[in-house]
Design a protein around this motif. Structure first.
Motif, mmCIF file in Angstrom:
data_model
loop_
_atom_site.group_PDB
_atom_site.id
_atom_site.type_symbol
_atom_site.label_atom_id
_atom_site.label_comp_id
_atom_site.label_asym_id
_atom_site.label_seq_id
_atom_site.Cartn_x
_atom_site.Cartn_y
_atom_site.Cartn_z
ATOM 1 N N UNK A 24 27.965 14.222 11.379
ATOM 2 C CA UNK A 24 27.520 12.852 11.639
ATOM 3 C C UNK A 24 27.381 12.102 10.323
ATOM 4 N N UNK A 25 27.986 10.923 10.199
ATOM 5 C CA UNK A 25 27.926 10.191 8.924
ATOM 6 C C UNK A 25 26.556 9.576 8.675
ATOM 7 N N UNK A 26 26.176 9.492 7.398
ATOM 8 C CA UNK A 26 24.971 8.770 7.019
ATOM 9 C C UNK A 26 25.185 7.277 7.200
ATOM 10 N N UNK A 27 24.094 6.536 7.291
ATOM 11 C CA UNK A 27 24.193 5.090 7.517
ATOM 12 C C UNK A 27 24.792 4.364 6.315
ATOM 13 N N UNK A 28 24.615 4.927 5.095
ATOM 14 C CA UNK A 28 25.080 4.243 3.884
ATOM 15 C C UNK A 28 26.287 4.942 3.273
ATOM 16 N N UNK A 29 27.121 5.595 4.109
ATOM 17 C CA UNK A 29 28.192 6.420 3.573
ATOM 18 C C UNK A 29 29.358 5.587 3.036
ATOM 19 N N UNK A 30 29.523 4.335 3.513
ATOM 20 C CA UNK A 30 30.645 3.509 3.081
ATOM 21 C C UNK A 30 30.302 2.828 1.751
ATOM 22 N N UNK A 31 31.244 2.882 0.830
ATOM 23 C CA UNK A 31 31.053 2.268 -0.486
ATOM 24 C C UNK A 31 30.766 0.775 -0.337
ATOM 25 N N UNK A 32 29.785 0.241 -1.063
ATOM 26 C CA UNK A 32 29.464 -1.186 -0.961
ATOM 27 C C UNK A 32 30.691 -2.061 -1.182
ATOM 28 N N UNK A 33 30.879 -3.019 -0.277
ATOM 29 C CA UNK A 33 32.004 -3.942 -0.389
ATOM 30 C C UNK A 33 33.252 -3.483 0.336
ATOM 31 N N UNK A 34 33.289 -2.213 0.773
ATOM 32 C CA UNK A 34 34.472 -1.695 1.466
ATOM 33 C C UNK A 34 34.295 -1.819 2.982
ATOM 34 N N UNK A 35 35.418 -1.929 3.690
ATOM 35 C CA UNK A 35 35.374 -2.055 5.146
ATOM 36 C C UNK A 35 35.150 -0.714 5.825
ATOM 37 N N UNK B 179 32.507 7.122 -4.549
ATOM 38 C CA UNK B 179 33.908 7.473 -4.786
ATOM 39 C C UNK B 179 34.807 6.380 -4.215
ATOM 40 N N UNK B 180 35.480 5.646 -5.121
ATOM 41 C CA UNK B 180 36.419 4.621 -4.662
ATOM 42 C C UNK B 180 37.705 5.271 -4.162
ATOM 43 N N UNK C 190 28.138 15.943 -14.376
ATOM 44 C CA UNK C 190 26.749 15.652 -14.716
ATOM 45 C C UNK C 190 25.902 15.547 -13.445
ATOM 46 N N UNK C 191 24.627 15.845 -13.578
ATOM 47 C CA UNK C 191 23.705 15.650 -12.464
ATOM 48 C C UNK C 191 23.718 14.181 -12.053
ATOM 49 N N UNK C 192 23.892 13.929 -10.757
ATOM 50 C CA UNK C 192 23.952 12.557 -10.267
ATOM 51 C C UNK C 192 25.335 11.948 -10.311
ATOM 52 N N UNK C 193 26.316 12.703 -10.797
ATOM 53 C CA UNK C 193 27.667 12.153 -10.884
ATOM 54 C C UNK C 193 28.320 12.058 -9.513
ATOM 55 N N UNK C 194 27.849 12.841 -8.570
ATOM 56 C CA UNK C 194 28.415 12.748 -7.224
ATOM 57 C C UNK C 194 29.126 14.001 -6.759
ATOM 58 N N UNK C 195 28.771 15.166 -7.346
ATOM 59 C CA UNK C 195 29.442 16.409 -6.927
ATOM 60 C C UNK C 195 29.236 16.652 -5.430
ATOM 61 N N UNK C 196 28.025 16.412 -4.962
ATOM 62 C CA UNK C 196 27.743 16.704 -3.550
ATOM 63 C C UNK C 196 28.380 15.684 -2.607
ATOM 64 N N UNK C 197 28.935 14.598 -3.188
ATOM 65 C CA UNK C 197 29.662 13.662 -2.332
ATOM 66 C C UNK C 197 30.893 14.328 -1.729
ATOM 67 N N UNK C 198 31.495 15.235 -2.492
ATOM 68 C CA UNK C 198 32.635 15.966 -1.957
ATOM 69 C C UNK C 198 32.192 16.862 -0.804
ATOM 70 N N UNK C 199 30.986 17.421 -0.948
ATOM 71 C CA UNK C 199 30.455 18.227 0.147
ATOM 72 C C UNK C 199 30.249 17.350 1.386
ATOM 73 N N UNK C 200 29.770 16.128 1.177
ATOM 74 C CA UNK C 200 29.582 15.215 2.299
ATOM 75 C C UNK C 200 30.925 14.788 2.894
#
Length: 560
Positions: free
Chosen positions: A49-60, A13-14, A30-40
């Motif tokens: 506690x945040x996951x290690x890869x929670x930041x979008x690639x390229x973002x600070x 999610x940008x 759709x499955x895999x679209x990122x619905x559970x990202x909102x849950x995260x």
């Protein structure tokens, strides 16, 4: 209620912004679209506690912000006392936010002010209850399970529980005060003796700044007594020698006066000087007499110097012990009297405090017994009602039990802890819900519990995968229960079933696209025809499929 949710640079999610409403809010895609990202995102907002890869690639950094309406009295809870002191009064909305850097460091904010993750957990846990595959913490807490049973017992029971919490806090406070007083009483005898000794020592001397000055002057005089005698005697001898041989100053002045008197009246100028000479002779005779008297009065009282030295030594000793000045010694005596007075009243205070504590414990016992009786009566009724609800939610054959266990020590909620037990399949012994249920089962159990015990708790409920493993008419029943639950609260449901989505008052779609080799997820609020198209997709058909459109429209019509 969660009014707005903003997400930036979180996984795929940008940027997304959801303006949520009361009642049932459906989130589809759709499955895999990122619905559970909102849950995260919500999990981060609530102190997770945040996951290690929670930041979008390229973002600070990733950023999540939630704007909530503030329930009246929420910040009055004791657990939120520190947080309440840092927030302005009279707020109707409160903003929670979280920043997660690409290096894994996080920062939390409440109302724009720096806070801790634990602050978010304390506050967010009272605003949002989260159930699903990414969040089992609430049902894993015995306190949350007890809240459910107490909510089922009704508002009067909840009011009695609040009374018990206040009574328990009173008992704890009195016990702490009594322990402190008893500890003081244990040391009071020694303290009393020390204070009495110090006060007697000061009172015996009865010090004053004026006396100290006088003693210092007297000591100096007594130490220089011989010198004083020599000075007075020498002066008297010079004026009028004891031998009376006429060699003193007074005799010489008398001779000069006699010569002047012999020519009195001849020259007025000399007559004036003769008057001055006479006055000088008279003053000399008086001064000689006084010097003789002073010398005669310098009688040394035997032992007086030793007495003065001893008293000044007492002054010095007390000053060294109590502050360095006579004023500090006098102030220390005043404090000793005050402390002795308090210690003398200590036994009386102990008796009064014991009586007060006994009364507070009796009141606490009555309230705890009242809550215990109500809980034991309500537990089997709650289990029966939940089991009936589970049958409607595609868990037919599951058995459910509300087990009450006595705590080792009383808490502010009473003498019991609650364990929710479930056997999803017939013939299987019931086990604690937190150990046996899957994410979908947990969500459906929670839905069943909230359907029959909806009093109290958070105003916003989030269900993820509540529809896992169900379909057809069961899916419709799940949706109707969610919608009914949304009649008194805000419900967010992440779902893949059109039967549930069609019942939502507010519908949001998550969509993933790929641009420049990088996946991007967006969130869109659907209305009107867009809702029909999304339901067609969820039915597995294109929006141009007439049959699918009729089915979608029928679902919406049935929900109206």
């Amino acid at each position: 209620m969660l009014l707005e949710l903003r997400v930036e640079n979180l996984l795929l999610i940008e940027r997304a912004e959801l303006r949520l409403g009361p009642g049932l809010n459906a989130i589809t895609g759709e499955t895999g679209a990122g619905k559970t990202m909102l849950a995260q995102a919500l999990d981060l907002l609530l102190g997770g506690k945040p996951r290690s890869d929670v930041v979008r690639p390229g973002a600070a950094e990733a950023y999540v912000e939630g704007v909530f309406s503030l329930p009246p009295g929420l910040l009055d809870e004791p657990a939120l006392a520190d947080l309440r002191e840092r927030l302005p009064e009279g707020e109707e909305e409160i903003v929670l936010s979280r920043r997660v850097g690409a290096d894994g460091r996080t920062r939390a904010f409440v109302q724009g002010r720096s806070a801790s993750a634990s602050d978010l957990r304390e506050l967010g846990g009272r605003l949002v209850a989260f159930y699903g595959q990414h969040e089992h913490r609430r049902l894993a807490l015995s306190s949350a399970q007890l809240d459910i049973l107490d909510g089922f017992c009704g508002p009067e029971h909840l009011a009695a529980r609040d009374e018990l919490a206040a009574a328990h806090a009173r008992v704890v406070s009195l016990e702490r005060e009594l322990d402190e007083l008893r500890a003081r009483a244990g040391a009071s005898e020694r303290e009393r003796d020390l204070l009495a000794f110090e006060l007697a020592e000061i009172d015996e001397l009865a010090p004053s700044e004026e006396e100290e000055r006088e003693l210092l002057a007297e000591r100096e005089r007594l130490r220089r007594l011989d010198g004083l005698r020599a000075a007075a005697g020498g002066g008297a001898e010079a004026i009028a020698p004891a031998a009376g041989d006429g060699a003193g100053v007074a005799a010489l002045l008398a001779q000069a006066e006699a010569l002047a008197d012999g020519v009195r009246g001849v020259d007025p100028a000399l007559d004036a000087l003769a008057e001055r000479l006479r006055a000088l002779r008279i003053e000399a005779e008086d001064l000689g007499t006084e010097l003789r008297a002073y010398e005669a009065g310098l009688e040394e009282e035997p032992g007086r110097l030793e007495q003065v030295e001893e008293r000044l030594s007492s002054y010095d000793r007390l000053k060294r012990k109590h502050g360095g000045t006579v004023e500090a010694v006098i102030e220390h005596a005043r404090r000793c009297r005050q402390q002795l007075s308090r210690l003398e009243d200590l036994e009386g205070s102990l008796g009064r405090l014991v009586t007060e504590l006994d009364a507070a414990r009796a009141a606490e016992d009555r309230l705890a017994a009242r809550l215990s009786e109500a809980r034991h009566k309500a537990a089997p009724r709650l289990a029966k009602r939940v089991q009936e609800e589970l049958a409607d939610l595609a868990l037919d054959g599951a058995s459910f039990e509300v087990r009450i266990e006595r705590r080792d020590a009383r808490a502010r909620t009473g003498d019991e802890r609650v364990e929710l037990m479930i056997a999803p399949n017939p013939g299987v012994p019931a086990q604690p819900l937190r150990e046996t249920a899957s994410g979908g089962e947990t969500s459906r159990v929670m839905l069943a519990l909230m359907s029959v015990a909806a009093s109290g708790g958070a105003e916003t409920l989030v269900f993820d995968e509540v529809d896992s493993g169900v379909g057809g008419q069961t899916a419709r029943v799940v949706g109707e229960k969610l919608r009914a639950l949304g009649g008194g609260r805000q419900v967010l449901c992440i779902t893949h079933l059109p039967q549930i989505a069609s019942l939502a008052e507010h519908h949001f779609r998550i969509e993933k696209t790929a641009e420049g080799g990088l996946a991007r997820t967006s969130v869109e609020r659907l209305e009107g025809e867009a809702v029909v198209e999304e339901l067609c997709r969820m039915l597995g058909a294109d929006s141009s499929d007439a049959g699918a459109r009729r089915h979608a429209q029928d679902l919406l019509a049935a929900a109206a």
